[in-house]
Enzyme design. Structure first.
Site, PDB file in Angstrom:
ATOM      1  NE  ARG A   1       2.006  -4.034  11.673  1.00  0.00           N
ATOM      2  CZ  ARG A   1       2.967  -3.827  10.779  1.00  0.00           C
ATOM      3  NH1 ARG A   1       4.130  -4.425  10.912  1.00  0.00           N
ATOM      4  NH2 ARG A   1       2.770  -3.019   9.766  1.00  0.00           N
TER       5      ARG A   1
ATOM      6  NE  ARG B   1      -4.078  -0.497   9.999  1.00  0.00           N
ATOM      7  CZ  ARG B   1      -3.026   0.061   9.424  1.00  0.00           C
ATOM      8  NH1 ARG B   1      -3.087   1.295   8.997  1.00  0.00           N
ATOM      9  NH2 ARG B   1      -1.926  -0.630   9.269  1.00  0.00           N
TER      10      ARG B   1
ATOM     11  NE  ARG C   1       6.409   0.144  10.109  1.00  0.00           N
ATOM     12  CZ  ARG C   1       5.203   0.224   9.553  1.00  0.00           C
ATOM     13  NH1 ARG C   1       5.069   0.745   8.351  1.00  0.00           N
ATOM     14  NH2 ARG C   1       4.138  -0.214  10.185  1.00  0.00           N
TER      15      ARG C   1
ATOM     16  NE  ARG D   1       7.352  -2.637   5.998  1.00  0.00           N
ATOM     17  CZ  ARG D   1       6.058  -2.339   6.112  1.00  0.00           C
ATOM     18  NH1 ARG D   1       5.367  -2.038   5.033  1.00  0.00           N
ATOM     19  NH2 ARG D   1       5.472  -2.387   7.281  1.00  0.00           N
TER      20      ARG D   1
ATOM     21  CE  LYS E   1      -2.151  -0.309   3.991  1.00  0.00           C
ATOM     22  NZ  LYS E   1      -1.621  -1.542   4.566  1.00  0.00           N
TER      23      LYS E   1
HETATM   24  P1  AMP Z   1       0.986   1.350   8.965  1.00  0.00           P
HETATM   25  O1  AMP Z   1       2.205   2.167   8.750  1.00  0.00           O
HETATM   26  O2  AMP Z   1      -0.173   1.762   8.101  1.00  0.00           O
HETATM   27  O3  AMP Z   1       1.251  -0.134   8.893  1.00  0.00           O
HETATM   28  O4  AMP Z   1       0.502   1.647  10.471  1.00  0.00           O
HETATM   29  C1  AMP Z   1       1.333   1.349  11.582  1.00  0.00           C
HETATM   30  C2  AMP Z   1       0.504   1.231  12.839  1.00  0.00           C
HETATM   31  O5  AMP Z   1      -0.160   2.479  13.109  1.00  0.00           O
HETATM   32  C3  AMP Z   1      -0.630   0.204  12.792  1.00  0.00           C
HETATM   33  O6  AMP Z   1      -0.187  -1.098  13.081  1.00  0.00           O
HETATM   34  C4  AMP Z   1      -1.567   0.753  13.861  1.00  0.00           C
HETATM   35  O7  AMP Z   1      -1.079   0.478  15.162  1.00  0.00           O
HETATM   36  C5  AMP Z   1      -1.471   2.254  13.647  1.00  0.00           C
HETATM   37  N1  AMP Z   1      -2.467   2.746  12.669  1.00  0.00           N
HETATM   38  C6  AMP Z   1      -2.225   3.276  11.435  1.00  0.00           C
HETATM   39  N2  AMP Z   1      -3.362   3.625  10.823  1.00  0.00           N
HETATM   40  C7  AMP Z   1      -4.357   3.320  11.688  1.00  0.00           C
HETATM   41  C8  AMP Z   1      -5.792   3.422  11.631  1.00  0.00           C
HETATM   42  N3  AMP Z   1      -6.423   3.900  10.545  1.00  0.00           N
HETATM   43  N4  AMP Z   1      -6.496   2.996  12.710  1.00  0.00           N
HETATM   44  C9  AMP Z   1      -5.884   2.525  13.800  1.00  0.00           C
HETATM   45  N5  AMP Z   1      -4.554   2.384  13.926  1.00  0.00           N
HETATM   46  C10 AMP Z   1      -3.786   2.773  12.870  1.00  0.00           C
END
Ligand code: AMP
Length: 219
Positions: free
Chosen positions: A166, A90, A155, A127, A15
């Site tokens: 996750r 999400r 990360r 990654r 994404k």
């Molecule tokens: P990402 O970089 O999109 O994988 O997001 C990293 C982390 O941020 C996720 O595992 C969640 O803990 C939090 N997060 C990001 N976007 C959201 C969202 N829309 N709702 C809730 N938690 C989020």
């Protein structure tokens, strides 16, 4: 016509890579809620620490907080003619709130990138992201960012145990989004198991298709 896009898909589906690419090619901002939260987590505030703890546990930040963040971000000048949301919505509650936020705007294009879970675990373990500019890299790309020369790091939530959590959270909270959006004409499922270039072509084709007959989307 505005270009309002939300990218769905599990962690590791690509994404972020696709959203960055799209943002550049179509001149709209990529809005990554993960990036916004990681920035907040770096501040030594109570909120920042709570966000970091949630991310490190592989959980989700509350709908209320996330909806507030996105609502404010989408009214900023640079997002009025379009945006690519990466990581939001999400949950179904976030999707419902997004529909309300966008009620007077052009239809939301939803691109759902799917990849088998074994492949996701493999990709996330490999990654790396640039600690300076945030660029994302897949396998075997050395230790330096090809864009800005910054050091590449893993990360903290890409470690295997957290990745599995996750993915579980994704299946429980985010997979229902596919049914939420599936009936819309501006929804497309994209096979994300192919190379980034091939996926990008499918993404661009889907957008072109939706944009060629926009009026039918206003139902
Ligand atoms: P990402 O970089 O999109 O994988 O997001 C990293 C982390 O941020 C996720 O595992 C969640 O803990 C939090 N997060 C990001 N976007 C959201 C969202 N829309 N709702 C809730 N938690 C989020």
């Amino acid at each position: 016509m505005q270009l309002n896009i939300a990218m769905l898909g599990p962690p590791g589906a690509g994404k972020g890579t696709q959203a960055s690419q799209l943002g550049e090619v179509r001149h709209v901002p990529r809005i990554s809620t993960g990036d916004i939260l990681r920035e907040a987590a770096q501040l030594e505030t109570e909120f920042g620490r709570a966000v970091q703890a949630t991310m490190d546990a592989g959980g989700l930040v509350s709908d209320e907080v996330m909806i507030g963040i996105v609502r404010e971000r989408l009214v900023r000048e640079d997002a009025l003619e379009g945006f690519v949301l990466d990581g939001f919505p999400r949950t179904v509650a976030q999707a419902e709130a997004l529909d309300t936020i966008l009620v007077d705007r052009d239809p939301l294009i939803v691109l759902d990138i799917s990849v088998p879970s074994d492949e996701l675990v493999r990709r996330l373990a490999a990654r790396r992201v640039c600690g300076e500019c945030g660029e994302i890299f897949g396998d075997d790309l050395g230790t330096e960012c090809g864009k800005c020369g910054g050091a590449l790091v893993q990360r903290s939530d890409d470690r295997e145990a957290i990745v599995r959590e996750r993915l579980k959270v994704y299946a429980r909270d985010s997979e229902p989004l596919t049914s939420y959006y599936r009936g819309r004409r501006t929804f497309a499922e994209i096979d994300g198991s192919r190379t980034p270039d091939v996926v990008e072509r499918s993404v661009q084709e889907a957008i072109d298709r939706f944009q060629s007959s926009p009026e039918q989307d206003r139902s």
